[in-house]
Design an enzyme around this catalytic site. Structure first.
Site, short mmCIF file in Angstrom:
data_model
loop_
_atom_site.label_atom_id
_atom_site.label_comp_id
_atom_site.label_asym_id
_atom_site.label_seq_id
_atom_site.Cartn_x
_atom_site.Cartn_y
_atom_site.Cartn_z
N LYS A 127 -20.04 0.65 -80.56
CA LYS A 127 -20.92 -0.04 -79.62
C LYS A 127 -22.17 0.79 -79.35
O LYS A 127 -23.29 0.26 -79.27
CB LYS A 127 -20.18 -0.33 -78.32
CG LYS A 127 -20.98 -1.15 -77.32
CD LYS A 127 -20.15 -1.47 -76.07
CE LYS A 127 -20.95 -2.30 -75.08
NZ LYS A 127 -20.15 -2.61 -73.85
N ASN A 167 -24.88 9.40 -65.61
CA ASN A 167 -25.01 7.98 -65.31
C ASN A 167 -23.68 7.23 -65.34
O ASN A 167 -23.50 6.24 -64.62
CB ASN A 167 -25.97 7.35 -66.34
CG ASN A 167 -25.97 5.85 -66.29
OD1 ASN A 167 -26.67 5.23 -65.48
ND2 ASN A 167 -25.18 5.22 -67.17
N SER A 205 -25.53 8.00 -58.01
CA SER A 205 -24.63 7.77 -56.89
C SER A 205 -24.70 6.29 -56.51
O SER A 205 -24.86 5.43 -57.38
CB SER A 205 -25.03 8.67 -55.71
OG SER A 205 -24.18 8.49 -54.61
N TYR A 260 -14.10 4.39 -54.40
CA TYR A 260 -15.42 4.41 -55.04
C TYR A 260 -16.42 5.15 -54.15
O TYR A 260 -17.21 5.97 -54.64
CB TYR A 260 -15.89 2.98 -55.29
CG TYR A 260 -17.24 2.88 -55.95
CD1 TYR A 260 -17.46 3.40 -57.23
CD2 TYR A 260 -18.32 2.25 -55.30
CE1 TYR A 260 -18.72 3.29 -57.84
CE2 TYR A 260 -19.56 2.15 -55.91
CZ TYR A 260 -19.75 2.67 -57.17
OH TYR A 260 -21.00 2.57 -57.77
N LYS A 299 -18.81 8.52 -55.00
CA LYS A 299 -20.27 8.48 -54.98
C LYS A 299 -20.85 9.50 -54.00
O LYS A 299 -21.94 10.05 -54.23
CB LYS A 299 -20.75 7.07 -54.65
CG LYS A 299 -20.40 6.02 -55.70
CD LYS A 299 -21.20 6.19 -56.99
CE LYS A 299 -20.54 6.94 -58.09
NZ LYS A 299 -21.37 7.06 -59.31
#
Length: 351
Positions: free
Chosen positions: A79, A133, A187, A216, A220
């Site tokens: 990919k 990222n 973030s 999550y 972050k």
């Protein structure tokens, strides 16, 4: 780092009244043009994680078209190769080297170590910009191959290890070129959903406490703390780090969320105006990576949103708003997380 007192926000006006994807808010080519850095990117080596789609893919495209030597990590190499071919074949650029794919599975620290080794060999030991990222969001409870909760292990621990493995390259490149090497951590405004759960980061003591957005959110926040720590401790070595809220971007990142996840956030309609395209979502991290403002390390260690230094969030603001939580700048918590993270990946705390 202390919270910024006078946030630098050169694109505030175009973000004041958002109109949905591909509106007047900037995209990466405009950000690079505005930076007015000439051919400077042609002398840069950039590594971007999670680059097969969304903001990662658009960051690869922008840096390649700007002339940089770009390395892109991915789990799915076919990919990634296909994405690179699309970028190269659709571009008018003829002065930049073809982006190079690096296999890296961020839920496996051995894969991160091998990927870092492969990158060092293929890049010739040079690295100017590291854009962390890659990430996961909204996943059911699970663990990485190393036993970390999936969000925390993938979004933070893997990138923490990657930075530490590549830090000698970042420092050496800064020294040899007389420039500042940059680390950009992607973030999210969702960091306001949770502080770091030091008493049970991985939800192993009491799995019944697991909640998707709590997990999550703390991952972050960890991205922010890591960037702040890097700048405070390593600016003297010409490193600067920044954390970035890309905005509300429709990408593959939230593929596990489904309709229930959007309902928990208030519904898709609520985000219609602020929603960004993948390219617009990449703009803030590209701004962090190229703008001359951040060449001075005194401007590092801050949380960015909408191509500007973010202001504090107001009470009651939801994830559609870009402000930071009051605990986003907490040196004691940053120090504690760094030490815990070193223990997790098996390295010594170093200055």
């Amino acid at each position: 780092m202390p919270p910024p007192q006078n946030p630098y926000q050169p694109y505030a006006a175009v973000h004041a009244k958002p109109g949905g994807p591909d509106d007047a808010r900037p995209s990466p080519p405009g950000i690079i043009r505005d930076a007015n850095i000439g051919d400077a990117l042609q002398r840069k080596v950039v590594l971007i994680t999670g680059a097969t789609s969304g903001t990662g893919l658009e960051s690869v495209r922008a840096m390649y078209e700007g002339g940089a030597a770009v390395f892109a990590t991915a789990r799915d190499m076919p990919k990634m190769d296909k994405a690179i071919e699309e970028i190269v074949s659709s571009s008018q650029v003829n002065h930049a080297p073809r982006p190079v794919a690096i296999e890296m599975h961020l839920d496996d620290l051995d894969s991160v170590r091998q990927g870092a080794k492969d990158f060092e060999e293929k890049s010739g030991g040079k690295l100017n910009v590291l854009i962390n990222n890659a990430g996961v969001a909204g996943v059911p409870y699970g663990q990485t191959k190393n036993g970390f909760e999936m969000h925390f292990g993938t979004n933070h621990v893997s990138h923490f290890l990657l930075f530490n493995l590549l830090k000698p390259l970042l420092v050496a490149t800064a020294k040899s070129t007389g420039t500042t090497s940059r680390i950009v951590n992607v973030s999210s405004a969702a960091h306001r959903r949770s502080e770091i759960r030091f008493e049970d980061i991985n939800f192993t003591k009491d799995p019944s406490t697991y909640a998707v957005f709590t997990a999550y959110g703390q991952s972050k926040l960890a991205n922010i703390y890591m960037a702040n720590y890097i700048t405070r401790h390593f600016a003297s070595q010409h490193l600067t780090a920044l954390s970035v809220h890309p905005g509300i971007v429709h990408t593959e990142l939230g593929r596990y969320m489904g309709d229930a996840g959007w309902v928990a956030l208030g519904g898709k309609e609520k985000f219609a105006k602020v929603l960004k395209s993948g390219a617009q979502g990449a703009s803030t991290q590209i701004w962090a990576a190229v703008d001359p403002y951040f060449e001075d390390v005194v401007h590092g260690g801050v949380y960015l949103s909408d191509c500007g230094v973010a202001r504090p969030a107001h009470d009651g603001e939801d994830d559609s708003r870009p402000g930071y939580a009051v605990y986003a700048y907490d040196e004691d918590a940053e120090e504690r997380l760094w030490k815990v993270s070193c223990e997790m990946v098996g390295i010594e705390v170093q200055e």
